[in-house]
Design a protein around this motif. Structure first.
Motif, PDB file in Angstrom:
ATOM      1  N   PHE A  29      54.437  27.185  47.762  1.00  0.00           N
ATOM      2  CA  PHE A  29      55.600  27.686  48.490  1.00  0.00           C
ATOM      3  C   PHE A  29      55.509  29.189  48.727  1.00  0.00           C
ATOM      4  CE2 PHE A  29      59.985  29.260  48.789  1.00  0.00           C
ATOM      5  CZ  PHE A  29      60.412  28.509  49.874  1.00  0.00           C
ATOM      6  N   LEU A  30      54.973  29.911  47.768  1.00  0.00           N
ATOM      7  CA  LEU A  30      54.896  31.368  47.879  1.00  0.00           C
ATOM      8  C   LEU A  30      53.648  31.867  48.602  1.00  0.00           C
ATOM      9  CD1 LEU A  30      56.187  32.344  44.346  1.00  0.00           C
ATOM     10  CD2 LEU A  30      57.419  32.503  46.510  1.00  0.00           C
ATOM     11  N   THR A  89      52.108  24.432  65.304  1.00  0.00           N
ATOM     12  CA  THR A  89      51.040  23.488  64.958  1.00  0.00           C
ATOM     13  C   THR A  89      49.728  24.217  64.695  1.00  0.00           C
ATOM     14  OG1 THR A  89      52.095  21.779  66.298  1.00  0.00           O
ATOM     15  CG2 THR A  89      49.776  21.455  65.749  1.00  0.00           C
ATOM     16  N   LEU A  90      49.370  25.147  65.564  1.00  0.00           N
ATOM     17  CA  LEU A  90      48.124  25.900  65.383  1.00  0.00           C
ATOM     18  C   LEU A  90      48.174  26.762  64.125  1.00  0.00           C
ATOM     19  CD1 LEU A  90      47.430  26.974  69.067  1.00  0.00           C
ATOM     20  CD2 LEU A  90      46.151  25.308  67.715  1.00  0.00           C
ATOM     21  N   THR A  91      49.347  27.323  63.842  1.00  0.00           N
ATOM     22  CA  THR A  91      49.508  28.137  62.632  1.00  0.00           C
ATOM     23  C   THR A  91      49.324  27.275  61.387  1.00  0.00           C
ATOM     24  OG1 THR A  91      51.001  29.638  63.779  1.00  0.00           O
ATOM     25  CG2 THR A  91      51.103  29.639  61.384  1.00  0.00           C
ATOM     26  N   THR A  92      49.947  26.108  61.379  1.00  0.00           N
ATOM     27  CA  THR A  92      49.820  25.193  60.244  1.00  0.00           C
ATOM     28  C   THR A  92      48.375  24.748  60.055  1.00  0.00           C
ATOM     29  OG1 THR A  92      52.082  24.414  60.568  1.00  0.00           O
ATOM     30  CG2 THR A  92      50.604  22.984  59.307  1.00  0.00           C
ATOM     31  N   LEU A  93      47.730  24.367  61.138  1.00  0.00           N
ATOM     32  CA  LEU A  93      46.339  23.915  61.040  1.00  0.00           C
ATOM     33  C   LEU A  93      45.393  25.030  60.607  1.00  0.00           C
ATOM     34  CD1 LEU A  93      46.133  21.595  64.177  1.00  0.00           C
ATOM     35  CD2 LEU A  93      46.327  20.925  61.777  1.00  0.00           C
ATOM     36  N   GLY A  94      45.649  26.239  61.066  1.00  0.00           N
ATOM     37  CA  GLY A  94      44.825  27.371  60.654  1.00  0.00           C
ATOM     38  C   GLY A  94      44.949  27.646  59.166  1.00  0.00           C
ATOM     39  N   PHE A 124      56.338  23.860  56.697  1.00  0.00           N
ATOM     40  CA  PHE A 124      57.627  24.551  56.618  1.00  0.00           C
ATOM     41  C   PHE A 124      57.516  25.982  57.130  1.00  0.00           C
ATOM     42  CE2 PHE A 124      60.438  27.371  54.149  1.00  0.00           C
ATOM     43  CZ  PHE A 124      61.666  26.912  54.590  1.00  0.00           C
ATOM     44  N   TRP A 125      56.620  26.762  56.537  1.00  0.00           N
ATOM     45  CA  TRP A 125      56.509  28.173  56.883  1.00  0.00           C
ATOM     46  C   TRP A 125      55.914  28.388  58.267  1.00  0.00           C
ATOM     47  CZ3 TRP A 125      59.289  31.643  54.676  1.00  0.00           C
ATOM     48  CH2 TRP A 125      59.651  31.508  53.336  1.00  0.00           C
ATOM     49  N   GLY A 126      54.949  27.560  58.654  1.00  0.00           N
ATOM     50  CA  GLY A 126      54.325  27.717  59.972  1.00  0.00           C
ATOM     51  C   GLY A 126      55.330  27.585  61.103  1.00  0.00           C
TER      52      GLY A 126
END
Length: 154
Positions: free
Chosen positions: A95-96, A38-43, A130-132
């Motif tokens: 995506f990339l 979650t933190l990775t996605t939000l960052g 997805f990636w986070g």
């Protein structure tokens, strides 16, 4: 409590620059993998929002400085970016972005090629989620396969 907040903040801020920093810090600090994702996605999305909504203003402010330097317009790198844009558009760039570009670079690229802000935000959210989470789970449960990360035992 303060140390925990600083750990969360470092995972969040690290992900604004490069996506892999968040999961690595999350595992290093022993943060739950769902919170790390979650933190990775939000960052990542913070940097995407900043570039998408303030990128034009920043570009206009810095144009005078960069106009002084004459740079070759077409290089193999810029040709590759144009090819990705022509074949895949905003979804391809989004995506990339975590894999090839930094979140800032992907957002800059999508905006520079004239992607609609709503599309950029939508596809970047999908890509970042997805990636986070994928990278958070991979680093948490398979990070020991990469000895150069020197992650603690779980």
């Amino acid at each position: 409590m303060t140390a925990e907040i600083l750990q969360y903040l470092s995972v969040y801020l690290g992900s604004t620059l490069k996506i892999i920093i968040g999961p690595v810090l999350g595992v290093t600090y022993g943060i739950n993998v769902w919170i790390t994702g979650t933190l990775t996605t939000l960052g990542m999305m913070t940097s995407v929002y900043l570039v998408t909504f303030f990128g034009t203003w920043v570009r206009h402010q810095t144009q005078a400085y960069f106009k002084k330097r004459r740079k070759n317009l077409f290089s193999p790198k810029t040709r590759r970016y144009v090819k990705i844009w022509q074949e895949y558009g905003v979804p391809g760039i989004a995506f990339l972005t975590p894999v090839l570009f930094m979140p800032i670079g992907g957002a800059l690229l999508a905006n520079a090629f004239g992607g609609k802000k709503a599309d950029i935000i939508k596809y970047m959210w999908i890509s970042c989620i997805f990636w986070g989470f994928l990278l958070s789970f991979l680093v948490a449960f398979a990070g020991d396969l990469l000895p150069f990360l020197d992650l603690p035992e779980r």
